[in-house]
Write a protein that holds these residues in place. Structure first.
Motif, PDB file in Angstrom:
ATOM      1  N   PHE B 386       0.820  -1.212   0.000  1.00  0.00           N
ATOM      2  CA  PHE B 386       0.000   0.000   0.000  1.00  0.00           C
ATOM      3  C   PHE B 386       0.853   1.260   0.000  1.00  0.00           C
ATOM      4  O   PHE B 386       0.565   2.231  -0.702  1.00  0.00           O
ATOM      5  N   LYS B 394      -4.238   4.512  -4.167  1.00  0.00           N
ATOM      6  CA  LYS B 394      -4.625   4.303  -2.770  1.00  0.00           C
ATOM      7  C   LYS B 394      -6.119   4.542  -2.597  1.00  0.00           C
ATOM      8  O   LYS B 394      -6.838   3.726  -2.026  1.00  0.00           O
ATOM      9  N   ILE B 398      -8.981   1.714  -1.543  1.00  0.00           N
ATOM     10  CA  ILE B 398      -9.808   1.833  -0.334  1.00  0.00           C
ATOM     11  C   ILE B 398     -11.292   1.801  -0.707  1.00  0.00           C
ATOM     12  O   ILE B 398     -12.102   1.164  -0.021  1.00  0.00           O
ATOM     13  N   ASN B 402     -12.398  -1.411   2.013  1.00  0.00           N
ATOM     14  CA  ASN B 402     -11.996  -0.397   2.997  1.00  0.00           C
ATOM     15  C   ASN B 402     -10.990  -0.906   4.035  1.00  0.00           C
ATOM     16  O   ASN B 402     -10.480  -0.141   4.836  1.00  0.00           O
ATOM     17  N   TYR B 404      -8.124  -1.608   3.294  1.00  0.00           N
ATOM     18  CA  TYR B 404      -6.873  -0.934   2.922  1.00  0.00           C
ATOM     19  C   TYR B 404      -6.820   0.493   3.461  1.00  0.00           C
ATOM     20  O   TYR B 404      -5.805   1.164   3.358  1.00  0.00           O
ATOM     21  N   GLY B 405      -7.920   0.939   4.027  1.00  0.00           N
ATOM     22  CA  GLY B 405      -7.934   2.265   4.659  1.00  0.00           C
ATOM     23  C   GLY B 405      -7.654   2.178   6.145  1.00  0.00           C
ATOM     24  O   GLY B 405      -7.673   3.175   6.854  1.00  0.00           O
ATOM     25  N   HIS B 406      -7.413   0.961   6.625  1.00  0.00           N
ATOM     26  CA  HIS B 406      -7.169   0.746   8.054  1.00  0.00           C
ATOM     27  C   HIS B 406      -5.688   0.405   8.257  1.00  0.00           C
ATOM     28  O   HIS B 406      -5.251  -0.702   7.950  1.00  0.00           O
ATOM     29  N   VAL B 407      -4.931   1.386   8.736  1.00  0.00           N
ATOM     30  CA  VAL B 407      -3.495   1.182   8.916  1.00  0.00           C
ATOM     31  C   VAL B 407      -3.265   0.427  10.225  1.00  0.00           C
ATOM     32  O   VAL B 407      -3.673   0.889  11.281  1.00  0.00           O
ATOM     33  N   ARG B 410       1.944   1.520  11.874  1.00  0.00           N
ATOM     34  CA  ARG B 410       2.149   2.922  11.508  1.00  0.00           C
ATOM     35  C   ARG B 410       3.575   3.173  11.036  1.00  0.00           C
ATOM     36  O   ARG B 410       3.804   4.029  10.203  1.00  0.00           O
ATOM     37  N   MET B 413       3.655   1.591   7.591  1.00  0.00           N
ATOM     38  CA  MET B 413       2.442   1.904   6.842  1.00  0.00           C
ATOM     39  C   MET B 413       1.855   0.659   6.166  1.00  0.00           C
ATOM     40  O   MET B 413       1.803   0.540   4.947  1.00  0.00           O
ATOM     41  N   THR B 415      -1.457  -1.916   5.940  1.00  0.00           N
ATOM     42  CA  THR B 415      -2.894  -1.878   6.190  1.00  0.00           C
ATOM     43  C   THR B 415      -3.451  -3.267   6.502  1.00  0.00           C
ATOM     44  O   THR B 415      -2.808  -4.285   6.221  1.00  0.00           O
ATOM     45  N   PHE B 448       2.919  -1.132  18.440  1.00  0.00           N
ATOM     46  CA  PHE B 448       1.619  -0.631  18.003  1.00  0.00           C
ATOM     47  C   PHE B 448       0.815  -1.709  17.286  1.00  0.00           C
ATOM     48  O   PHE B 448      -0.367  -1.883  17.540  1.00  0.00           O
ATOM     49  N   ARG B 452      -3.185  -5.502  16.989  1.00  0.00           N
ATOM     50  CA  ARG B 452      -4.057  -5.477  15.810  1.00  0.00           C
ATOM     51  C   ARG B 452      -3.827  -6.700  14.931  1.00  0.00           C
ATOM     52  O   ARG B 452      -4.776  -7.330  14.461  1.00  0.00           O
TER      53      ARG B 452
END
Lengths: 418, 490
Positions: B386, B394, B398, B402, B404-407, B410, B413, B415, B448, B452
Motif C-alpha cells: 500500500f 490508494k 480503499i 476499505n 486498505y484504509g485501516h493502517v 504505523r 504503513m 494496512t 503498536f 491489531r
C-alpha cells in the motif's frame, strides 16, 4: 465536511489533541478538525484505567477514561469535527495534510494552521540491544496495558519488568491484581524512572521487589521467554561480574522510556530538539514552520496528563489566532539555555513580552538545590529528580528585570551552600 | 498425515530447498517439501546481509569450487527470478574500501586475477570519487574497489515467494514437519517425521545448518559443517541515507570482515561474522553487539548505538575450516543412491537459482525421469504494498475494499488489507505476517501493530487470540484470558 475551509487541523486526539482542538474553537477558529486513527477520540487514555488523572486540572481524582470523557464531551459541545479512523500519512512544509481513512479513502487538504499532537511511543527491546534469544513474551508495558485493559488478555503469569517508568509500575500492580506474579522490577538507575506516588502505590503497597542499580544481561528461551539474567551495575551502569543471577519468568515487560512521535513533524520540516526528541518551540508553541504548532508529549514527555492538557491549550489558542491572521516570529528573540544539571527547557525560546510557564527537567538527582533563571529569578528546592518535571511560572514582573537586548537566559540548578 | 508417498522429498524450506522445489515444479514429478518451522526461510536464510553476490565472490572466483561456480552461474538468473516472483531486487554496487597503498596493491592482484578469468566489472576509484559517492564513509579510506554488479534483495521474502510459487505449481509443502529419522530401502527411503512417515524415491537434503545431521540419519555422507555465528544489526530508516552502496572492508583474518549495506526497504544493516558457535543458538551477547557496532563505525563513523532498532544473530556454515566459506556441498551421496545433499554455506541466496538447476540435474543423473510440466507458471503476484501506491491508486483501492484504509502498522504503513492478503498466502503467525508485509519491522518493533495483527490472525484463522503465536510451537504471545488467573474463568 468542506475540507477547503479548515482553519485548524489537530493531528491526534489524545489528551493533547482534544485540549488543543477545544481551545482553538473557543479562541474563535470556526472550522476545527481533529484527525484520529482510532475509532474514537481519547488516545491512550482509554487503556489507562487507573486513577490519578486530573488532580491538578479538575482538582479531582479521575481514571484515564473519565478524564478522556470530559474532553470528548466538551469537544462535541463546542463542535469540534472529529475525523476518526483517519491516519495522517504526510504533512508538507506548506501545511498540506495527506491522510487515509477506511470511510473516506484518500484525503488531502491544507488547513490554515496545524497543531501536532501525536504524543509519544515506547522504546522497544531493539532500541536497548538486550542480548539473548528472541522469544515470544517480550512486550512493552503500554502494549501489555492495551492487551489487559482493552483486549482482555493477560500476557503471562510470572513477570519481570525492566525499567521503572510509570506505565511499568502501573502494570506491575494491574497484573498482580489480575493474579499474575511480578517477580521483579529491574531499574538500572539508583532511583525509579517514574513518579514516587507510583512507586508507593504500585510497588511497595503490593510488596513487589524493586531492584535498583540492576539490569538484564541476557534473555533465555527459544519459543517463549523462560528466564532472564539480572546483574548489579556499577557507577557507569555496566554489569558487575559475579553478580549475575537467573530469574525464571514467562513474560518480560519493558518500561524504559518514551519517545515523542515526530515522523510527521520531520516531513513537514519541523526542527527537532535532540534532547527532548520533540519540536523546538517558542512560547506560543510555534515551531520553525509558520502555521505549525505543537503541544503535549509530541514536544516533550510529560509526567502528568494535566500539564499535557494545559500546554496543548496554548498550542490550540495560538493555532486559532494564526488562522485568523496573527503572526509571531518563529523563534523568540531570547533563547533559554540549559546550564548546570539542567537537561532541557521547554519552550526553547521566548519573546520576553508575556508571562510564561517553563517546563524543565534536571539531568541528575540532587538534594538542596537552587534553581536560577538567569539573574531574574531563583527558587530553592529540597530535591530534584530527572523523573519529575519542574514547572516554573515566570511572571512579567520578573521578565521586566531582563537587560535590554538580552538574547539568552541560562537556567542553572545550583547546589545550595550550608 | 500418517503415511505419505512421494517421488522426491526435499528436506528444508530455506532459500535452497524452496529454490529446488520451484525448479522441480517445472516438471511433472511428485514433489514434497518438509520444513520443521511453520514458515519458510526461518533458519540461516533469515539472518544475513541480504546481498546478492558479494564482490569477494568474483575476486576470489575459483572454478574448482562448486560454490564459486553456483554463485557465478546465479548472477544472470537472480534478477529475472526476483522479477517473476515479485520480490524486491536492487543493484546497488559495492565499495570495498582500503586505507593504504598496501591494501590497494592486494586488491590490484585480485582484480588482475579476476580479469584473467573474464570478470571485468571491478574498477578502482580514488579518494575524491569515493567522497563524492559516499560522503559518510570513513575519512581514513584512500580509495575503494567498486563493483557495480552487486545487488540486494529480501532473502526471506524470496524464500516465501519460491515456496508459494512451487506450491502453486503443484509441489506438496508441509510446514511444522521435522525429519526425525531416515531409513534407506532398496529403492526407496522411509522418512520419519514429527507428523508421520513419508516414503520417497529420492531425497534432497537442504536442511541448512542441520545438513550434516540429516545426511547422517540416512548414513549417506560423513561430513560436518561448522556453524559460524555473526552479528546483524538493523538501523532506523532515518539514518538510511548514510550510505547508498554496500560498503565493505575486507578481512585481515578470516571471519573478521565487516559490512554495512542498505536494505531494499531503506534501512541500513550492519554485520560482522564472529566465531564458531553452537548451532541453532541464535542468542546475541553484549560483546557481539559492541564489536558489531564498533566495526560498523570503522566504515561509517556517524553510526551510533541509538540508531539500532533491532539486532540478532545469523549463521554461515563453513564446510571446511581451511577453505572457509569457499567450499560447499552440492552432490549426491557417495554411499547411498538417490540422496543429494545441498549446502552452500554463505550466502545461500546468491547461489540459490543455479543450485536449483544443479539439484535437478543431479536428480536426473541419479535416475529421476522428468517430463516438462506444460502448466508451469513462473509468475507470482506480490502482496499489495500500500505504501508504494500512488495517491489515486490508494484512493481507488480503499473504495474497493476499505480494509486498505485501516493502517495497522504505523511505522511501515501496512494496512489490514495487506495483513489479510499475507494470511491468504500462508502466514499463520506474527512473524509470518511480519516477513510478508513488514508489519512490526519498523522502529517501534511491533508495539503498536501486534495487538491489531493478533486479532486479525485470530479472526482469519478462526482461532482464539491466545493461540496466535509469534513463530509457531510454544511461542504463544498471550497466555491467558482476563480473570483466568483468578480462577473466575476456566
Amino acid at each position: 465536511m468542506n475540507r477547503q475551509n479548515v482553519d485548524v487541523a489537530v493531528i491526534g486526539s489524545g489528551p493533547a489533541g482534544m485540549a488543543a482542538a477545544i481551545r482553538a474553537k473557543q479562541s474563535g477558529a470556526e472550522n476545527v478538525v481533529v484527525m484520529e486513527r482510532a475509532e474514537q477520540m481519547g488516545g491512550l487514555l482509554h487503556q489507562c484505567v487507573h486513577n490519578g488523572f486530573g488532580l491538578l486540572y479538575f482538582n479531582e481524582d479521575l481514571t484515564g477514561p473519565e478524564y478522556a470523557r470530559r474532553f470528548m464531551e466538551k469537544a462535541m459541545d463546542v463542535k469540534v469535527t472529529p475525523l476518526l479512523e483517519t491516519m495522517v500519512t504526510k504533512i508538507s512544509p506548506e501545511r498540506e495534510i495527506t491522510a487515509i481513512s477506511s470511510k473516506e479513502g484518500y484525503i488531502t487538504f491544507t488547513p490554515k494552521s496545524i497543531v501536532l499532537a501525536m504524543g509519544c511511543r515506547e522504546r522497544s527491546r531493539g532500541a536497548l540491544n538486550i542480548p539473548g534469544t528472541r522469544p515470544a513474551g517480550i512486550l512493552t508495558a503500554g502494549t501489555a496495558q492495551r492487551f489487559v485493559n482493552v483486549e482482555g488478555f493477560i500476557p503471562g503469569k510470572k513477570i519481570v519488568i525492566l525499567g521503572s517508568g510509570d506505565i511499568g509500575m502501573i502494570m506491575a500492580r494491574r497484573l498482580t491484581l489480575e493474579g499474575a506474579e511480578v517477580v521483579a522490577v529491574v531499574e538500572i538507575l539508583p532511583y525509579i524512572g517514574g513518579l514516587i506516588r507510583n512507586e508507593v502505590q504500585c510497588l511497595h503497597d503490593f510488596s513487589i521487589p524493586l531492584l535498583l542499580e540492576h539490569t538484564i544481561t541476557q534473555i533465555h528461551g527459544e519459543k517463549r521467554i523462560e528466564a532472564v539474567n539480572v546483574a548489579r551495575v556499577d557507577n557507569n551502569r555496566d554489569p558487575i561480574g559475579g553478580t549475575e543471577r537467573r530469574i525464571e519468568c514467562d513474560t518480560l515487560l519493558l518500561s524504559v522510556g518514551l519517545i515523542p512521535e515526530n515522523e510527521l513533524s520531520s516531513m513537514a520540516g519541523v526542527e527537532l530538539d535532540p534532547i527532548t526528541g520533540g519540536p523546538i518551540v517558542g512560547e506560543m508553541r510555534q515551531t520553525n514552520v509558520p502555521g505549525i504548532f505543537a503541544g503535549g508529549n509530541v514536544v516533550h514527555v510529560h509526567d502528568l496528563v494535566d500539564n499535557v492538557s494545559w500546554e496543548s491549550e496554548l498550542a490550540g489558542e495560538s493555532a486559532a489566532r494564526f488562522a485568523m491572521g496573527a503572526k509571531w516570529a518563529e523563534k523568540g528573540k531570547i533563547a533559554l539555555k540549559p546550564g548546570r544539571n539542567i537537561r532541557y527547557i521547554v519552550p526553547q525560546t521566548i519573546s520576553g513580552e508575556r508571562e510564561i510557564t517553563l517546563y524543565l527537567r534536571v539531568s541528575d538527582l540532587e538534594e538542596g538545590v537552587r534553581l536560577k533563571i538567569g539573574d531574574i529569578m531563583s527558587k530553592a528546592l529540597r530535591v530534584v529528580k530527572p523523573s519529575e518535571m519542574l514547572k516554573i511560572e515566570l511572571p512579567m514582573a520578573q521578565l521586566r528585570k531582563l537587560k535590554q537586548g538580552a538574547t539568552e537566559i541560562v537556567v542553572d540548578c545550583e547546589k545550595r551552600g550550608k | 498425515m500418517s503415511e505419505l508417498e512421494t517421488q522426491v522429498l526435499i528436506i528444508g524450506g530455506g532459500v535452497l530447498g524452496t529454490a529446488i522445489a520451484r525448479e522441480l515444479s517445472r516438471y511433472k514429478v511428485d514433489v514434497t517439501l518438509v520444513e520443521k518451522e511453520v514458515d519458510f526461510g526461518w533458519g540461516s536464510t533469515k539472518a544475513n546481509m541480504c546481498i546478492v553476490c558479494q564482490g569477494g565472490d568474483a575476486l576470489e572466483f575459483r572454478k574448482e569450487y562448486h560454490r564459486s561456480r553456483l554463485v557465478w552461474e546465479s548472477i544472470p538468473l537472480t534478477e529475472p527470478l526476483c522479477r517473476q516472483l515479485a520480490v524486491p531486487f536492487k543493484r546497488i554496487g559495492e565499495l570495498t574500501i582500503f586505507k593504504d597503498n598496501e591494501g590497494m596493491a592486494k586488491y590490484q592482484k585480485l582484480k588482475t586475477r579476476a580479469e584473467s578469468l573474464g570478470i571485468t566489472t571491478h574498477q578502482f576509484i580514488d579518494r575524491d570519487t569515493l567522497r563524492q559517492m559516499e560522503p559518510n564513509v570513513t575519512k581514513e579510506a584512500i580509495g575503494a574497489l567498486y563493483d557495480p554488479m552487486i545487488a540486494i534483495t529480501d532473502p526471506v521474502r524470496l524464500t516465501m515467494a519460491l515456496a508459494e510459487n512451487a506450491r502453486q505449481n503443484g509441489v506438496n509443502i508441509l510446514t511444522g514437519t521435522e525429519v526425525l529419522d531416515i531409513s534407506s530401502g532398496v529403492d526407496e527411503f522411509e522418512v520419519q517425521t514429527s507428523q508421520g512417515s513419508i516414503k520417497s524415491k529420492f531425497i534432497v537434503n537442504a536442511a541448512g545448518m542441520f545438513v550434516d545431521k540429516v545426511a547422517a540419519m540416512a548414513n549417506a555422507d560423513d561430513f560436518v559443517v561448522f556453524p559460524i555465528k555473526g552479528y546483524v544489526g538493523i538501523l532506523d530508516k532515518k539514518v538510511g541515507g548514510l550510505v547508498e552502496h554496500e560498503i565493505h572492508a575486507r578481512p585481515e583474518a578470516p571471519g573478521e570482515s565487516n559490512i554495512i549495506t542498505p536494505t531494499v526497504y531503506g534501512n541500513l544493516i550492519i554485520g560482522t561474522p564472529m566465531k564458531l558457535a553452537r548451532r541453532n543458538d541464535y542468542s546475541t551477547t553484549r560483546q557481539m553487539a559492541e564489536i558489531g557496532l564498533r566495526n560498523a563505525q570503522k566504515l561509517v563513523p556517524d553510526i551510533s548505538e541509538g540508531d539500532i532498532i533491532n539486532s540478532f544473530a545469523g549463521f554461515l556454515m563453513f564446510r571446511n575450516w581451511e577453505l572457509g566459506w569457499h567450499e560447499c556441498v552440492v552432490s549426491p551421496s557417495r554411499s547411498v543412491p538417490r540422496f543429494i545433499s545441498v549446502s552452500i554455506g554463505y550466502p545461500g541466496v546468491s547461489a540459490a537459482p543455479a543450485t536449483g538447476k544443479k539439484a535437478v540435474k543431479l536428480l536426473t543423473q541419479e535416475g529421476l525421469k522428468l517430463e516438462e510440466n506444460p502448466n508451469f507458471n513462473p509468475y507470482r503476484k506480490a502482496i499489495t504494498d500500500f505504501s508504494k501506491l500512488s495517491d489515486e491508486e490508494k484512493g481507488a483501492l480503499i473504495a474497493e475494499d476499505n480494509r486498505y484504509g485501516h493502517v495497522v502498522c504505523r511505522c511501515e504503513m501496512v494496512t489490514e488489507g495487506e495483513v489479510v492478503e499475507a494470511i491468504g498466502r500462508g502466514a499463520t503467525t506474527l512473524d509470518g505476517v511480519k516477513f510478508r508485509t513488514r508489519a512490526g519491522m519498523g522502529r517501534c518493533q511491533g508495539g503498536f501493530c501486534s495487538p491489531r495483527v493478533i486479532s486479525i490472525l485470530a479472526r482469519q484463522l478462526g482461532i482464539p487470540e491466545e493461540e496466535v503465536t509469534k513463530k509457531g510451537g510454544e511461542s504463544r504471545h498471550l497466555l491467558y484470558q482476563s480473570k483466568q488467573l483468578l480462577g473466575v474463568r476456566e
